[in-house]
Every structure is written in structure tokens, then in C-alpha cells.
Design a protein around this motif. Structure first.
Motif, short mmCIF file in Angstrom:
data_model
loop_
_atom_site.label_atom_id
_atom_site.label_comp_id
_atom_site.label_asym_id
_atom_site.label_seq_id
_atom_site.Cartn_x
_atom_site.Cartn_y
_atom_site.Cartn_z
N LYS A 59 56.36 24.22 30.00
CA LYS A 59 56.38 26.47 30.78
C LYS A 59 56.97 25.96 31.76
CE LYS A 59 51.30 27.16 29.25
NZ LYS A 59 49.81 27.55 29.28
N GLN A 60 57.91 25.70 31.97
CA GLN A 60 58.52 25.13 33.17
C GLN A 60 60.10 26.84 32.80
OE1 GLN A 60 60.56 21.48 33.42
NE2 GLN A 60 59.18 20.30 33.84
N LEU A 61 60.62 26.61 34.11
CA LEU A 61 61.00 27.81 34.54
C LEU A 61 62.53 27.52 33.23
CD1 LEU A 61 61.50 29.00 37.86
CD2 LEU A 61 60.15 30.26 36.22
N ILE A 62 62.78 28.97 32.70
CA ILE A 62 64.09 28.89 31.87
C ILE A 62 65.05 29.93 32.77
CG2 ILE A 62 63.35 28.22 29.97
CD1 ILE A 62 63.25 30.65 28.71
N PHE A 63 64.72 30.75 32.79
CA PHE A 63 65.52 31.75 34.06
C PHE A 63 65.39 31.70 35.09
CE2 PHE A 63 64.80 33.64 30.14
CZ PHE A 63 65.80 34.13 28.85
N LEU A 64 66.40 30.86 36.27
CA LEU A 64 65.58 31.09 37.51
C LEU A 64 66.15 32.07 38.27
CD1 LEU A 64 66.33 27.77 35.75
CD2 LEU A 64 66.00 26.99 38.31
N GLU A 65 67.14 32.62 38.15
CA GLU A 65 67.61 33.44 38.74
C GLU A 65 68.34 34.53 37.90
OE1 GLU A 65 70.29 31.16 41.58
OE2 GLU A 65 71.91 32.06 40.26
N PRO A 66 68.57 35.91 38.75
CA PRO A 66 69.13 36.91 37.79
C PRO A 66 70.60 36.38 36.87
CG PRO A 66 68.17 38.06 39.26
CD PRO A 66 68.66 36.90 40.11
N GLN A 67 71.34 35.44 37.96
CA GLN A 67 72.82 35.50 37.31
C GLN A 67 72.02 34.66 35.65
OE1 GLN A 67 74.66 32.43 38.37
NE2 GLN A 67 76.91 32.62 37.83
N ASP A 68 70.78 34.16 35.47
CA ASP A 68 70.65 33.01 34.05
C ASP A 68 70.63 34.19 32.59
OD1 ASP A 68 71.66 30.18 35.90
OD2 ASP A 68 69.13 30.24 35.98
N CYS A 69 69.86 35.59 33.66
CA CYS A 69 69.60 36.92 32.18
C CYS A 69 70.29 37.48 31.37
CB CYS A 69 68.60 36.90 32.89
SG CYS A 69 66.94 36.63 33.52
N GLY A 70 71.15 37.30 33.06
CA GLY A 70 72.74 37.44 32.51
C GLY A 70 73.53 37.50 31.50
N VAL A 71 73.71 35.72 32.09
CA VAL A 71 74.28 34.52 31.22
C VAL A 71 74.07 35.00 28.88
CG1 VAL A 71 74.94 32.50 30.65
CG2 VAL A 71 75.35 33.40 32.76
N PHE A 72 72.05 35.22 29.41
CA PHE A 72 71.46 35.00 28.04
C PHE A 72 71.94 35.80 27.22
CE2 PHE A 72 67.58 35.33 25.67
CZ PHE A 72 67.54 33.54 25.52
N LEU A 73 71.88 36.98 27.76
CA LEU A 73 71.29 38.22 27.31
C LEU A 73 73.38 38.23 26.31
CD1 LEU A 73 69.83 40.42 29.25
CD2 LEU A 73 68.85 40.03 27.28
N SER A 74 74.83 38.14 27.97
CA SER A 74 75.92 37.94 27.25
C SER A 74 76.65 37.08 26.41
CB SER A 74 76.75 37.59 28.29
OG SER A 74 76.57 35.97 28.54
N TYR A 75 75.33 36.02 26.18
CA TYR A 75 75.23 35.17 24.93
C TYR A 75 75.16 36.45 23.47
CZ TYR A 75 75.73 30.85 27.54
OH TYR A 75 76.87 30.30 28.93
N ILE A 76 74.33 36.95 23.88
CA ILE A 76 73.62 37.34 22.28
C ILE A 76 74.60 38.54 22.33
CG2 ILE A 76 71.61 39.49 21.67
CD1 ILE A 76 69.28 37.98 23.78
N LYS A 77 75.03 39.27 23.31
CA LYS A 77 75.78 40.24 22.58
C LYS A 77 77.03 40.06 21.95
CE LYS A 77 79.20 43.56 25.46
NZ LYS A 77 79.84 43.86 26.65
N GLU A 78 77.33 38.75 22.59
CA GLU A 78 78.65 37.81 21.55
C GLU A 78 78.11 38.14 19.99
OE1 GLU A 78 81.76 35.70 24.58
OE2 GLU A 78 78.94 34.48 24.30
N TYR A 79 77.13 37.23 19.99
CA TYR A 79 76.67 37.52 18.84
C TYR A 79 76.50 37.83 17.96
CZ TYR A 79 75.86 32.08 20.26
OH TYR A 79 76.04 30.84 20.44
N LEU A 80 76.15 39.28 18.51
CA LEU A 80 75.84 40.37 17.63
C LEU A 80 76.18 42.00 17.36
CD1 LEU A 80 71.80 41.15 18.76
CD2 LEU A 80 72.65 39.49 16.89
N MET A 81 77.21 41.52 18.37
CA MET A 81 78.11 42.37 18.05
C MET A 81 79.66 41.87 17.59
SD MET A 81 78.22 45.17 20.55
CE MET A 81 79.31 46.20 20.40
N PRO A 82 81.17 43.13 17.15
CA PRO A 82 81.89 42.42 15.69
C PRO A 82 82.95 42.15 16.52
CG PRO A 82 81.20 45.07 15.70
CD PRO A 82 80.08 44.22 16.70
N LYS A 83 83.53 40.86 15.30
CA LYS A 83 84.17 40.34 16.39
C LYS A 83 85.85 41.02 15.56
CE LYS A 83 83.93 35.22 16.25
NZ LYS A 83 84.18 34.07 15.99
#
Length: 227
Positions: free
Chosen positions: A25-49
Motif C-alpha cells: 500500500k505504498q505510494l506510487i504517485f509521490l508528487e504531481p509530476q508523477d501523475c503527469g508522467v503516468f497520464l502522458s504514457y496513457i495518452k501516447e498509448y491511446l492516441m493514434p500514432k
């Protein structure tokens, strides 16, 4: 007996609630930048290449080594546009929730493995840690009825809005798709339209917000994942 909701066989053209949390149950998002990186990965995967445009850039003899390496990485990156549709999400400090649809039978597994592995590598590199980031393999359960379909998004958004005292607060507290449902943001890789279709077209955002603010969670206990 296998753990509850450790579903590993996913059907094509089906909807699922997916979840994972940090080891112990430890943190996986330690600061706002981590959330931003995680969401940027999702965007790269789900937007057309646009592979054609990337190949054209790659053929340019004037680009430097770093730009060439960046293009090659983009070409190699997995892409799930048309395979994964993300209906709702929220990121909490030590876990996340997804409500999504997959087209092919194996899209979820490939998507989740790509996302979770890549993010683990980012966190381990950034915070100079080693070992697994997540408690276990992600868990998932099928969404099979209309009430489950509608109430799952509510559960996810209430979860993202709830403070430790369970009082609703602004959606800025934890990143989620709630703002997209209220018409306050348009994220290209988030698709609230299927859920919002259950509400009056003339007042979808208003009715959905009232729906989320009502504490009744409805008949969704069979698609909730253990905390």
C-alpha cells in the motif's frame, strides 16, 4: 482458491474495471509530476500514432542524434488506438482505477503490462529504488449490466473526490476524468460519451454531477475490487 477478481481471461468487445495499488500500500504517485508522467504514457498509448510522419522526420538528414533516437523510440512504442477505449479513470496516491473497453481479447493485458512496466521503470529511475512498484498483477472484473456500467463511473469519480473523511471536495484533489464528464475539459483519449448517453441530453453535465454527488452507489458490488 484464487484471489477475488484476479481475472486474467478477457473477452473481446467487453468492458472492465481495472485496478492496481502500490506494494504494501505504498505510494506510487509521490508528487504531481508523477501523475503527469503516468497520464502522458496513457495518452501516447491511446492516441493514434502517425508512423508516416515519424518516418519522414527520420529520413531528414539534418536531425541530430537525440532527435533520431526519440523518433525511433516513438516508432517502437506500443500503440493501442482503436484497441483500448478509456471511459473513466482516477489516480490516488497509492493506487489507480480504470474503466475501459477492449476490442481484441488480449488488448487489456498488453496495455496494462506496457503501462505498468514503463511507469515502474520511471519511478525506480527517478527515486533510485529497485524492485516491484505494485502489490501484484493488476486486477480486473467484467462490467456486464447497464446499472454496473453507469454506476462504475460514479464509483471511480467519487473515489477520486473523496478525502480521508469521505467528504467530497474539488476534483483537483486527485487526477481523474470527472472534469471531462462535466464538460469542463476535453481530453482526446477519454471517452465519457457512452456513460453520459444515459442522462438527459439537454442537461448531461448537470445531471451527471448530481448523480455523482448522491452517495448511493447502486448495484455494483460485484465489480468493485478489494481494497
Amino acid at each position: 482458491m484464487p484471489p477475488r477478481n484476479r481475472q486474467k481471461e478477457y473477452s473481446e468487445n467487453s468492458y472492465y474495471h481495472l485496478y492496481n495499488r502500490g506494494v504494501n500500500k505504498q505510494l506510487i504517485f509521490l508528487e504531481p509530476q508523477d501523475c503527469g508522467v503516468f497520464l502522458s504514457y496513457i495518452k501516447e498509448y491511446l492516441m493514434p500514432k502517425d508512423e508516416k510522419a515519424l518516418m519522414e522526420k527520420l529520413s531528414d538528414p539534418t536531425i541530430d542524434y537525440h532527435e533520431r533516437d526519440k523518433i525511433l523510440k516513438a516508432l517502437r512504442l506500443n500503440n493501442f488506438y482503436g484497441e483500448i477505449t478509456l471511459l473513466a479513470y482516477c489516480l490516488a496516491s497509492n493506487h489507480f482505477h480504470f474503466f475501459l473497453k477492449q476490442k481484441s481479447a488480449y488488448s487489456i493485458d498488453k496495455f496494462m503490462n506496457s503501462l505498468c512496466t514503463r511507469y515502474t521503470m520511471y519511478i525506480n529511475r527517478k527515486y533510485k529504488r529497485i524492485g516491484p512498484l505494485y502489490q501484484d498483477t493488476y486486477k480486473g472484473v467484467a462490467v456486464v449490466t447497464d446499472p454496473q456500467f453507469v454506476y462504475l463511473s460514479k464509483y471511480i469519480h467519487r473515489h477520486s473526490l473523496a478525502s480521508p473523511g469521505h467528504a467530497l471536495q474539488g476534483w483537483e484533489a486527485q487526477p481523474s476524468s470527472y472534469e471531462d464528464y462535466l464538460g469542463k475539459r476535453k481530453t482526446e483519449w477519454v471517452h465519457p460519451e457512452e456513460v453520459l448517453a444515459y442522462f438527459r441530453k439537454s442537461a448531461q453535465a448537470k445531471d451527471y454531477q448530481a448523480f455523482v454527488q448522491d452517495s448511493e452507489l447502486g448495484p455494483i458490488e460485484n465489480i468493485l475490487l478489494e481494497e
